[in-house]
Design a protein around this motif. Sequence first.
Motif, PDB file in Angstrom:
ATOM      1  N   ALA A 177      -4.828  -7.237  -5.334  1.00 49.73           N
ATOM      2  CA  ALA A 177      -4.771  -7.788  -6.604  1.00 49.73           C
ATOM      3  C   ALA A 177      -4.587  -6.625  -7.723  1.00 49.73           C
ATOM      4  N   GLU A 178      -5.213  -5.588  -7.221  1.00 47.57           N
ATOM      5  CA  GLU A 178      -5.044  -4.220  -8.263  1.00 47.57           C
ATOM      6  C   GLU A 178      -3.580  -3.830  -8.129  1.00 47.57           C
ATOM      7  N   CYS A 179      -2.847  -4.004  -6.943  1.00 51.08           N
ATOM      8  CA  CYS A 179      -1.653  -3.502  -6.828  1.00 51.08           C
ATOM      9  C   CYS A 179      -0.703  -4.589  -7.602  1.00 51.08           C
ATOM     10  N   ARG A 180      -1.031  -5.935  -7.677  1.00 48.19           N
ATOM     11  CA  ARG A 180      -0.021  -6.855  -8.585  1.00 48.19           C
ATOM     12  C   ARG A 180      -0.475  -6.216 -10.164  1.00 48.19           C
ATOM     13  N   LEU A 181      -1.624  -6.121 -10.424  1.00 47.60           N
ATOM     14  CA  LEU A 181      -1.997  -5.774 -11.733  1.00 47.60           C
ATOM     15  C   LEU A 181      -1.147  -4.358 -12.140  1.00 47.60           C
ATOM     16  N   LEU A 182      -1.042  -3.244 -10.994  1.00 44.75           N
ATOM     17  CA  LEU A 182      -0.459  -2.235 -11.349  1.00 44.75           C
ATOM     18  C   LEU A 182       0.962  -2.346 -11.709  1.00 44.75           C
ATOM     19  N   ARG A 183       1.533  -3.014 -10.749  1.00 45.06           N
ATOM     20  CA  ARG A 183       2.929  -3.650 -11.130  1.00 45.06           C
ATOM     21  C   ARG A 183       3.351  -4.084 -12.216  1.00 45.06           C
TER      22      ARG A 183
ATOM     23  N   SER B  19       6.027  12.721  -6.702  1.00 44.78           N
ATOM     24  CA  SER B  19       5.316  11.956  -5.930  1.00 44.78           C
ATOM     25  C   SER B  19       5.877  12.016  -4.371  1.00 44.78           C
ATOM     26  N   LEU B  20       5.074  12.528  -3.471  1.00 50.34           N
ATOM     27  CA  LEU B  20       5.955  12.030  -2.043  1.00 50.34           C
ATOM     28  C   LEU B  20       5.347  10.652  -1.720  1.00 50.34           C
ATOM     29  N   ILE B  21       6.029   9.583  -1.339  1.00 46.98           N
ATOM     30  CA  ILE B  21       5.562   8.526  -0.922  1.00 46.98           C
ATOM     31  C   ILE B  21       4.854   8.320   0.421  1.00 46.98           C
ATOM     32  N   THR B  22       3.562   8.204   0.527  1.00 49.31           N
ATOM     33  CA  THR B  22       3.095   8.299   1.984  1.00 49.31           C
ATOM     34  C   THR B  22       2.791   6.832   2.487  1.00 49.31           C
ATOM     35  N   ASN B  23       2.685   5.973   1.881  1.00 48.43           N
ATOM     36  CA  ASN B  23       2.574   4.438   2.172  1.00 48.43           C
ATOM     37  C   ASN B  23       2.905   3.378   1.027  1.00 48.43           C
ATOM     38  N   SER B  24       3.224   2.327   1.580  1.00 46.92           N
ATOM     39  CA  SER B  24       3.394   1.146   0.486  1.00 46.92           C
ATOM     40  C   SER B  24       2.100   0.591   0.201  1.00 46.92           C
ATOM     41  N   ALA B  25       1.927   0.275  -1.181  1.00 44.90           N
ATOM     42  CA  ALA B  25       0.558  -0.747  -1.458  1.00 44.90           C
ATOM     43  C   ALA B  25       0.930  -1.953  -1.046  1.00 44.90           C
ATOM     44  N   PRO B  26      -0.365  -2.679  -1.094  1.00 45.89           N
ATOM     45  CA  PRO B  26      -0.008  -4.099  -0.657  1.00 45.89           C
ATOM     46  C   PRO B  26       0.948  -4.858  -1.578  1.00 45.89           C
ATOM     47  N   GLY B  27       1.859  -5.663  -1.114  1.00 46.81           N
ATOM     48  CA  GLY B  27       2.765  -6.247  -1.963  1.00 46.81           C
ATOM     49  C   GLY B  27       2.470  -7.749  -2.607  1.00 46.81           C
ATOM     50  N   ASP B  28       3.161  -8.437  -3.143  1.00 46.66           N
ATOM     51  CA  ASP B  28       2.972  -9.771  -3.612  1.00 46.66           C
ATOM     52  C   ASP B  28       2.778 -10.834  -2.341  1.00 46.66           C
ATOM     53  N   ASP B  29       3.498 -10.275  -1.358  1.00 46.18           N
ATOM     54  CA  ASP B  29       3.584 -11.123  -0.290  1.00 46.18           C
ATOM     55  C   ASP B  29       2.691 -11.110   0.703  1.00 46.18           C
ATOM     56  N   VAL B  30       1.615 -10.164   0.279  1.00 50.07           N
ATOM     57  CA  VAL B  30       0.582  -9.884   1.081  1.00 50.07           C
ATOM     58  C   VAL B  30      -0.468 -10.987   0.959  1.00 50.07           C
ATOM     59  N   ASP B  31      -1.129 -11.710   1.679  1.00 52.16           N
ATOM     60  CA  ASP B  31      -2.349 -12.615   1.618  1.00 52.16           C
ATOM     61  C   ASP B  31      -3.561 -11.412   1.698  1.00 52.16           C
ATOM     62  N   ASP B  32      -4.277 -11.790   0.507  1.00 52.30           N
ATOM     63  CA  ASP B  32      -5.379 -10.677   0.570  1.00 52.30           C
ATOM     64  C   ASP B  32      -6.146 -10.756   1.655  1.00 52.30           C
ATOM     65  N   ASP B  33      -6.267 -11.897   2.660  1.00 49.92           N
ATOM     66  CA  ASP B  33      -7.130 -11.923   3.820  1.00 49.92           C
ATOM     67  C   ASP B  33      -6.509 -10.949   4.734  1.00 49.92           C
ATOM     68  N   ASP B  34      -5.213 -10.772   4.982  1.00 49.78           N
ATOM     69  CA  ASP B  34      -4.679 -10.099   5.891  1.00 49.78           C
ATOM     70  C   ASP B  34      -3.663  -8.906   5.669  1.00 49.78           C
ATOM     71  N   ALA B  35      -4.182  -8.229   4.502  1.00 48.91           N
ATOM     72  CA  ALA B  35      -3.382  -7.288   3.825  1.00 48.91           C
ATOM     73  C   ALA B  35      -2.968  -6.199   4.949  1.00 48.91           C
ATOM     74  N   GLY B  36      -3.812  -6.047   5.976  1.00 49.58           N
ATOM     75  CA  GLY B  36      -3.534  -4.872   6.933  1.00 49.58           C
ATOM     76  C   GLY B  36      -2.496  -5.458   7.884  1.00 49.58           C
TER      77      GLY B  36
END
Length: 304
Positions: free
Chosen positions: A199-205, A234-251
């Motif tokens: 949810a925070e990633c959605r906000l930041l986007r 900024s060297l990108i090291t990972n993607s933050a969770p996207g809109d397509d990610v269900d908060d229950d299984d973000a991993g």
Amino acid sequence: MDVSYEACSEAAAWLRARLREPPRVALVCGSGLGALAQELRDPQSFDYAEIPHFPRSTVQGHAGRLVVGRLGSAPCAVLQGRFHLYEGYSPAQVVFPLRTLALAGVHTLVLTNAAGSLRPGLGPGHLLVIRDHIDLAGLAGRSPLVGPNDDRFGPRFPAMTGAYDAGLRRLALSLAPPELRATPGVYVGVGGPSYETPAECRLLRTLGADAVGMSTVSEATAARHLGLRVLGLSLITNSAPGDDVDDDDAGDVTACGAGPATPTGHAEVLAAAQVGARHLRALLAALAPKLDEPGRGRTRPDAP
Ligand SMILES: O=P(O)(O)O[C@H]1O[C@H](CO)[C@@H](O)[C@H]1O
């Protein structure tokens, strides 16, 4: 810890007494990016513990060492280790080393960091050349410039338009090795140390950010206050969770298009940064001749 102008001057004088020549360019190494110091010729190295008033590094991947040498022909100081608000340092403590280096002679600052991507298609190993930033802590009153202003550092109300130098940004974009897929964008600085929720990633986007991290923005703000020229990488090291990610299984789900959905931990961030550091070193080597320019100095008239 004393963060006054006098304390910075004392640290700067301590360094200048030991250096073969004053540094004119400074580089801050992000998490896992300490190898960037290997680009320096004829290095002199100092533990932060030796330098008067310097804070101590507490985060893995930040060695806590200042290495000074020549980057191409430019006398350059590399901070192998930065300070973050989540370590418990105040904003003024976070920017103490770069203020010291400015008083020691630095006019151009290269800020590097490891960051999470918020933009589809921007993935691990890619480079965001910072066009602008959002300083969430600063907007909430935790800027390094809060408190009585010392005019010897800079003005009470510095402008932050064009904070990241357009000329240096263009050069970085044109000289970056193709593997980095360099692209301009907006970095948002958050407090950490927990990584962001979906949810925070959605906000930041929605705020317009392309990459997220826990550093850099306080340093860029203090650097502009000092009148330094700033490049942010900024060297990108990972993607933050996207809109397509269900908060229950973000991993479990691939996020913004590339790479694992977010982070999992600092160890992965360090490992990804170390892989990208090789290409970042090549970029620095290519940029080196452009970082120092004769006649350039701090834009403040009373600069020591
Ligand atoms: O911004 P740098 O110092 O590269 O470090 C990044 O990596 C750490 C999280 O893994 C955080 O400190 C984040 O800001």
